[in-house]
Each structure stands twice: as structure tokens, then as C-alpha cells.
Design a protein around this motif. Structure first.
Motif, short mmCIF file in Angstrom:
data_model
loop_
_atom_site.label_atom_id
_atom_site.label_comp_id
_atom_site.label_asym_id
_atom_site.label_seq_id
_atom_site.Cartn_x
_atom_site.Cartn_y
_atom_site.Cartn_z
N ARG A 226 20.69 -51.48 39.96
CA ARG A 226 19.66 -50.66 38.49
C ARG A 226 20.63 -48.74 39.07
O ARG A 226 20.63 -48.66 37.77
N LYS A 227 20.53 -48.89 39.79
CA LYS A 227 20.79 -47.31 39.79
C LYS A 227 22.62 -47.37 39.36
O LYS A 227 23.09 -45.75 38.44
N VAL A 228 23.38 -47.96 39.53
CA VAL A 228 24.77 -48.08 38.70
C VAL A 228 24.56 -48.36 37.13
O VAL A 228 24.86 -47.97 36.29
N ALA A 229 23.64 -49.75 37.19
CA ALA A 229 23.85 -50.65 35.82
C ALA A 229 23.17 -48.95 34.51
O ALA A 229 23.73 -48.95 33.29
N ARG A 230 22.10 -48.42 35.20
CA ARG A 230 20.83 -47.71 34.23
C ARG A 230 20.37 -48.84 33.05
O ARG A 230 20.57 -48.27 32.26
N PRO A 231 20.12 -50.02 33.27
CA PRO A 231 19.34 -50.79 32.22
C PRO A 231 18.74 -50.11 31.17
O PRO A 231 18.94 -50.15 29.89
N GLU A 232 17.57 -49.15 32.02
CA GLU A 232 16.25 -48.37 31.20
C GLU A 232 17.40 -47.48 29.99
O GLU A 232 16.33 -47.24 28.85
N GLN A 273 33.88 -59.08 28.30
CA GLN A 273 32.42 -59.74 29.51
C GLN A 273 31.69 -58.74 29.63
O GLN A 273 30.42 -58.26 29.25
N ALA A 274 32.30 -57.09 29.29
CA ALA A 274 31.33 -55.46 29.58
C ALA A 274 30.31 -55.75 28.83
O ALA A 274 29.18 -55.17 28.99
N SER A 275 31.08 -55.61 27.55
CA SER A 275 29.22 -55.87 26.28
C SER A 275 29.29 -56.71 26.50
O SER A 275 27.74 -56.73 25.69
N HIS A 276 28.95 -57.99 26.54
CA HIS A 276 28.09 -59.45 26.37
C HIS A 276 26.89 -59.10 27.46
O HIS A 276 25.99 -58.99 27.05
N VAL A 277 27.55 -58.28 28.85
CA VAL A 277 26.47 -57.79 29.79
C VAL A 277 25.69 -57.42 29.58
O VAL A 277 24.64 -57.10 29.40
N ARG A 278 25.89 -56.26 28.60
CA ARG A 278 25.07 -54.94 28.53
C ARG A 278 24.27 -55.43 28.00
O ARG A 278 23.60 -55.06 27.50
N PHE A 279 24.93 -56.43 26.53
CA PHE A 279 23.55 -56.68 25.87
C PHE A 279 22.49 -57.44 26.42
O PHE A 279 21.99 -57.45 26.13
N LEU A 280 22.93 -58.82 27.17
CA LEU A 280 21.90 -58.79 27.66
C LEU A 280 21.25 -58.36 29.19
O LEU A 280 19.81 -58.87 28.64
N ILE A 281 21.50 -57.32 29.40
CA ILE A 281 20.58 -56.15 30.39
C ILE A 281 19.94 -56.03 29.37
O ILE A 281 18.35 -55.95 29.04
N TYR A 282 19.80 -55.05 27.56
CA TYR A 282 19.20 -54.52 26.86
C TYR A 282 18.54 -55.90 26.42
O TYR A 282 17.01 -55.16 26.59
N THR A 283 18.99 -56.73 25.96
CA THR A 283 17.63 -58.00 25.80
C THR A 283 16.50 -58.08 26.81
O THR A 283 15.90 -58.60 26.23
N LEU A 284 17.08 -58.45 27.75
CA LEU A 284 16.14 -58.62 29.42
C LEU A 284 15.13 -57.02 29.19
O LEU A 284 13.91 -57.45 29.70
#
Length: 437
Positions: A226-232, A273-284
Motif C-alpha cells: 500500500r505504501k508503493v501502490a497508494r490505493p487510497e 496489465q498496469a491499467s487493468h490492475v490499477r482499475f481493479l484496486i480502485y474498484t476494491l
């Protein structure tokens, strides 16, 4: 000798070559027919439609997977016998158990960190040494002597925990505080501190059967991620291109009050892949967000977890192998769900998967954690029993038409984008208020 074999004057006669052997004849025969078969296959494939090619590829892939599984089982049995010091008697069930475990390990179907189970056994009975500044409230039977997290709590706040679970939570909090002193980056931001609330800690403890060492290892990995991805910090404008396809969105709650996330892989037109995973994180993050995370009750193993759970309804209408995500993306998606959002999935309903999906499922299922695997259900709309179970779970007036419901399946990207921007603004206000405290 015959005239043809008589030596000529001043000349050396070379004897005729020997007749070809059996090996040479067989080799020439095989090579000739293999070339003919290749030519025939290429000719037939040129005549095939894309659907026929998918069928052939799927058949070959299934046969290869079956052959690989048989090979793994045979190899696992051989290894199990070698480790056990020889063949076992048929009536002893130990060899079968060892062979089964060896096959699961070779296929990748093992529970996380199973190898560390023996080292972690003492952890279940050995309490963590708690420093006074780390100490959390006493058991629910006594008053809280020091502030817990994020502030002092009364015993009723921990009423969903048993005395033993509450003690494990105290020890887990002390262990986290100790790790944060050793590595200040673990809780270096207000968002990370907000994430590591009591409810979150209990989810990680439940995911690892209340084993402190294993739960701490899992939580550390999530905090670092979470420190790297910063999902919030991800907003709708960051993922608008993916979101406007209508492939993932929240659709109210089921009959048990659990949030429903609808996924439509057939609408996925992106191969990045990067955009797909980023949108998945945002949705979660949207599905699991709580404006008052600090007030979320920590829940024990036998408490009702409806408020924390998520139902994923996957509509496979229009799905083909061409729209399937790459294997690397699928594996990363599974890793995020299982490792960084533990104890969130209540059930995943796969609605109307085509038969060709069996190929993709065969390839990805070994990477699914057994506890997650048991939560996956398949629904065939042609089977009345499965449809009836789905109607018992969902309010069909809130379910799309192509999922057997009554609501229109059309996706309004503009309206959905406005809704998500409102959510982003509310989330930013909560995080800003947290940063000021």
C-alpha cells in the motif's frame, strides 16, 4: 564372379551399398508421414473459422493439462515413496496422504506459508512480550489501562471477540508497534495508520488462524504494498478509460446485506496489465471503503461478518479467449485479492461461463488459495436449481437482465463517472481530516 563384379584392369571396384536396415526404413517412413500430417494440419487450419481454431486450441490445451497432471501424480507418488523409505502397505492411509500433499505442492495448490507451520506452532501458545507503551486494553472483563488504537476504547467495542481473540489482538497490536519502531515506513503516513485499525488487524488474524507470526508477515507485505501502490490516492480520472467500459462496478447489496461487485470480463477491451490492475484496486477500494474505519468493530472468528464481506458476480456473457486477460495479469489479480484484501470475499458467482472457459480455469485454478477456491460457485442459466439458488441470494430487481434479473443491462458511463467523482471527493475529505489529526 558375374561380369558386373569382375575387377577391371587397374581399377578398384566399390561394392554395392548394403540394403537399408529396419531403423532407417522406419525413420524415413515416420519423417515422410509427419511432413504429410503437418501439411494436412496447416491446410485444414487455413480453412477453419476463428471459432473452430479456438476449439482445436482448447482441446490441445486440455489434453496437455491432463497429461501434465498425470505426470505430476506419478512423480509425486514416486517422491513420496522415496521419502518414506520404500513402498507402503495398501492398508496404511499415510502414503496416500503424503502423495496427495506432494501433488498439491507440485501443482501449487497449497495454503500460504505452509512450510513455516512447524516453526509457528510455538507462536500459538507463546505470548508476545508487550512493552508498556505498546500495551493495549485488557480483556473485555477488565477496564482498558492504556489507549488502544486509534484511541481509548471501552470493553464493549471488543464485544464481538472472545477473551482469547482479544488477547491475540492485543499481542498483534504490540507486535505491529514494535515492527513500526524497527521500520518506520510501515506506518509512515496517515493513510497507512488509518488502514491498520482494529477491524483490519482482526481480518489478518482470521486469515492466518490467529497465528501472530504468519499474520504479521502478511500484514507487513500489505503495508509495504500500500505504501508503493497508494490505493487510497487513485481517483476516477486516473482509471476513467478502463471504467467507462463498464466491466466492473458496484450494484447495491444482496439479500444478506453484503456489497455486490459485478464484473463483466466480456467488456474488457484493454490488454495493458498496469491499467487493468490499477482499475481493479480502485474498484476494491470503493467496495471496501468506510468513512469511519476507526469505528469499525473488530470481529472474531464466530461473529457475523456481513458488513465486511463482498459478493462478486461475474457475468461471462460475451467472454472469449480473445478477451481473457494474460496469465500474468490473472495471477497478479489473484495475488492482490488473496494477499492484500483478506477475509473480504464472501462468495464469487460465475454466471454462464462458456465451455471454452474451462481451458482458462484449468490454467489459473492452481494459483487460487484453497479457502478462496471453496467460495467460487458456477451458475448455468439453463439449470433451474442453480438459478433458484441465485434468486435466493440476490434481489433480482437489482440484477441486470443478462444475469437473469429485471434491471436494464445498459451501462451509463457518464452517470457512473459522476457518481465515482462524488465518492472521490468524500474519500479525499476523510483522508484530509485524518491527516490533520
Amino acid at each position: 564372379p558375374p561380369p558386373s563384379h569382375r575387377p577391371a584392369m587397374g581399377r578398384r571396384v566399390v561394392p554395392p551399398p548394403p540394403p537399408p536396415g529396419v531403423l532407417e526404413v522406419v525413420t524415413a517412413y515416420v519423417v515422410t508421414h509427419v511432413d504429410m500430417a503437418k501439411l494436412a494440419v496447416v491446410t485444414e487450419m487455413r480453412k477453419m473459422t476463428p471459432g473452430d481454431k479456438d476449439t482445436v486450441i482448447a482441446g490441445v490445451f486440455v489434453l496437455a493439462m491432463l497429461l501434465a497432471q498425470v505426470t505430476l501424480v506419478v512423480l509425486a507418488r514416486f517422491i513420496a515413496r522415496a521419502v518414506a523409505g520404500g513402498p507402503k502397505e495398501v492398508e496404511e492411509p499415510v502414503s496416500a496422504q503424503v502423495a496427495g500433499l506432494a501433488w498439491m505442492m507440485s501443482a501449487g495448490i497449497t495454503q500460504p506459508e505452509k512450510a513455516e507451520e512447524e516453526d509457528d506452532q510455538d507462536d500459538i501458545h507463546t505470548p508476545v512480550k508487550i512493552r508498556p507503551e505498546d500495551e493495549a486494553p485488557d480483556s473485555p472483563l477488565g477496564p482498558p489501562p492504556t489507549p488502544f488504537s486509534p484511541g481509548g476504547r471501552q470493553s464493549v467495542f471488543y464485544s464481538k471477540l472472545t477473551t482469547h481473540e482479544h488477547q491475540r489482538l492485543r499481542e498483534f497490536r504490540a507486535l505491529l508497534n514494535k515492527s513500526a519502531r524497527e521500520d518506520p515506513t510501515l506506518l509512515s503516513t496517515p493513510a497507512l495508520k488509518r488502514f491498520a485499525n482494529d477491524a483490519t488487524l482482526c481480518r489478518y488474524l482470521r486469515a492466518r488462524d490467529w497465528n501472530l507470526k504468519r499474520a504479521m508477515k502478511m500484514l507487513k507485505a500489505s503495508l509495504q504494498w500500500r505504501k508503493v501502490a497508494r490505493p487510497e490516492a487513485i481517483t476516477w480520472d486516473d482509471v476513467r478509460k478502463e471504467g467507462e467500459e463498464g466491466k466492473q462496478y458496484l450494484a447495491g447489496r444482496d439479500r444478506h446485506g453484503r456489497a455486490v461487485l459485478i464484473a463483466r470480463p466480456g467488456r474488457d477491451g484493454s490488454r495493458e496489465q498496469a491499467s487493468h490492475v490499477r482499475f481493479l484496486i480502485y474498484t476494491l477500494e470503493h467496495a471496501t471503503w468506510s468513512d469511519t474505519a476507526e469505528e469499525d468493530l473488530p470481529l472474531g472468528a464466530h461473529a457475523e461478518h456481513t458488513s465486511e464481506k463482498l459478493v462478486v458476480l461475474i457475468n461471462f456473457t460475451g467472454w472469449t479467449l480473445a478477451t481473457a486477460p494474460p496469465m500474468k495479469t490473472a495471477r497478479e489479480t489473484l495475488a492482490i485479492l488473496q494477499e492484500h484484501y483478506p477475509e473480504r470475499l464472501a462468495v464469487a458467482v460465475c454466471y454462464n461461463p462458456p465451455w471454452i472457459f474451462a481451458v482458462f480455469w484449468k490454467a489459473i485454478s492452481p494459483f487460487i488459495d484453497p479457502s478462496t477456491y471453496r467460495k467460487i460457485r458456477f451458475v448455468n442459466p439453463k439449470r433451474e436449481k442453480e438459478v433458484r439458488r441465485m434468486r435466493q441470494m440476490f434481489d433480482m430487481s437489482c440484477v441486470d437482465e443478462d444475469l437473469g434479473g429485471d434491471r436494464s443491462s445498459a451501462f451509463d458511463a457518464h452517470a457512473f463517472g459522476d457518481k465515482m467523482r462524488v465518492f472521490d471527493a468524500r474519500k479525499a475529505a476523510v483522508l484530509k481530516a485524518k491527516a490533520r489529526r
